[in-house]
Design a protein around this motif. Structure first.
Motif, PDB file in Angstrom:
ATOM      1  N   UNK A  61       0.818  -1.205   0.000  1.00  0.00           N
ATOM      2  CA  UNK A  61       0.000   0.000   0.000  1.00  0.00           C
ATOM      3  C   UNK A  61       0.860   1.266   0.000  1.00  0.00           C
ATOM      4  N   UNK A  62       1.971   1.220   0.698  1.00  0.00           N
ATOM      5  CA  UNK A  62       2.841   2.395   0.787  1.00  0.00           C
ATOM      6  C   UNK A  62       3.830   2.500  -0.367  1.00  0.00           C
ATOM      7  N   UNK A  63       4.211   1.389  -0.928  1.00  0.00           N
ATOM      8  CA  UNK A  63       5.258   1.360  -1.948  1.00  0.00           C
ATOM      9  C   UNK A  63       4.691   1.708  -3.323  1.00  0.00           C
ATOM     10  N   UNK A  64       4.134   2.902  -3.434  1.00  0.00           N
ATOM     11  CA  UNK A  64       3.611   3.379  -4.715  1.00  0.00           C
ATOM     12  C   UNK A  64       4.150   4.777  -4.968  1.00  0.00           C
ATOM     13  N   UNK A  65       4.505   5.048  -6.178  1.00  0.00           N
ATOM     14  CA  UNK A  65       4.967   6.378  -6.544  1.00  0.00           C
ATOM     15  C   UNK A  65       6.353   6.727  -6.037  1.00  0.00           C
ATOM     16  N   UNK A  66       7.087   5.751  -5.592  1.00  0.00           N
ATOM     17  CA  UNK A  66       8.450   5.984  -5.109  1.00  0.00           C
ATOM     18  C   UNK A  66       9.333   4.863  -5.637  1.00  0.00           C
ATOM     19  N   UNK A  67      10.571   5.175  -5.866  1.00  0.00           N
ATOM     20  CA  UNK A  67      11.522   4.158  -6.304  1.00  0.00           C
ATOM     21  C   UNK A  67      11.561   3.033  -5.273  1.00  0.00           C
ATOM     22  N   UNK A  68      11.431   1.815  -5.749  1.00  0.00           N
ATOM     23  CA  UNK A  68      11.374   0.650  -4.864  1.00  0.00           C
ATOM     24  C   UNK A  68      12.624   0.529  -3.995  1.00  0.00           C
ATOM     25  N   UNK A  69      13.792   0.810  -4.559  1.00  0.00           N
ATOM     26  CA  UNK A  69      15.026   0.706  -3.769  1.00  0.00           C
ATOM     27  C   UNK A  69      15.050   1.739  -2.647  1.00  0.00           C
ATOM     28  N   UNK A  70      14.557   2.935  -2.919  1.00  0.00           N
ATOM     29  CA  UNK A  70      14.488   3.964  -1.880  1.00  0.00           C
ATOM     30  C   UNK A  70      13.537   3.510  -0.778  1.00  0.00           C
ATOM     31  N   UNK A  71      12.369   3.017  -1.171  1.00  0.00           N
ATOM     32  CA  UNK A  71      11.377   2.572  -0.199  1.00  0.00           C
ATOM     33  C   UNK A  71      11.930   1.471   0.701  1.00  0.00           C
ATOM     34  N   UNK A  72      12.508   0.432   0.104  1.00  0.00           N
ATOM     35  CA  UNK A  72      12.987  -0.688   0.915  1.00  0.00           C
ATOM     36  C   UNK A  72      14.217  -0.319   1.736  1.00  0.00           C
TER      37      UNK A  72
END
Length: 122
Positions: A61-72
């Motif tokens: 739900x949160x991992x949208x609209x952001x680079x996946x590597x940045x998020x994780x």
């Protein structure tokens, strides 16, 4: 290593869901550290949510609209602080490398950090 707990990549350790539940905190930290790339980021790996005990639904739900590597990378940094703060001496340099990676990314905003903090409050 502990039987049933693979330190290699997650393709080799598909049975890790049960193994991470039995792993010591130090083994979990080592596993997280092994997932960091040479750049200093963390990418989408199911072991992250298992080790940090965070619901996949909340992550998706949160991992949208952001680079996946940045998020994780943000997720792992928050998880290390919250779940393994007593082992900081073991992961402190890994965190520094991750923070350095984030400092070069444009979309590592405070809003995302706050949302990730909420994941650990669920």
């Amino acid at each position: 290593t502990t039987p049933g707990f693979s330190i290699g990549n997650s393709q080799q350790g598909q049975h890790c869901e049960t193994a991470t539940n039995k792993a010591t905190p130090m083994e979990k930290v080592i596993k997280l550290i092994s997932l960091q790339t040479a750049e200093g980021c963390f990418s989408n790996d199911p072991l992250i949510s298992e080790i940090l005990e965070v619901e996949n639904g909340g992550i998706e739900a949160l991992n949208t609209g952001i680079d996946s590597n940045v998020f994780f990378t943000l997720l792992v940094l928050e998880g290390l602080e919250r779940k393994f703060g007593d082992l900081k001496a073991c992961w402190e340099l890994v965190a520094e490398k991750a923070k350095n990676y984030l400092s070069h990314q444009e979309n590592a905003s405070e809003n995302i950090k706050k949302d990730i903090e909420k994941l650990f409050s669920l």
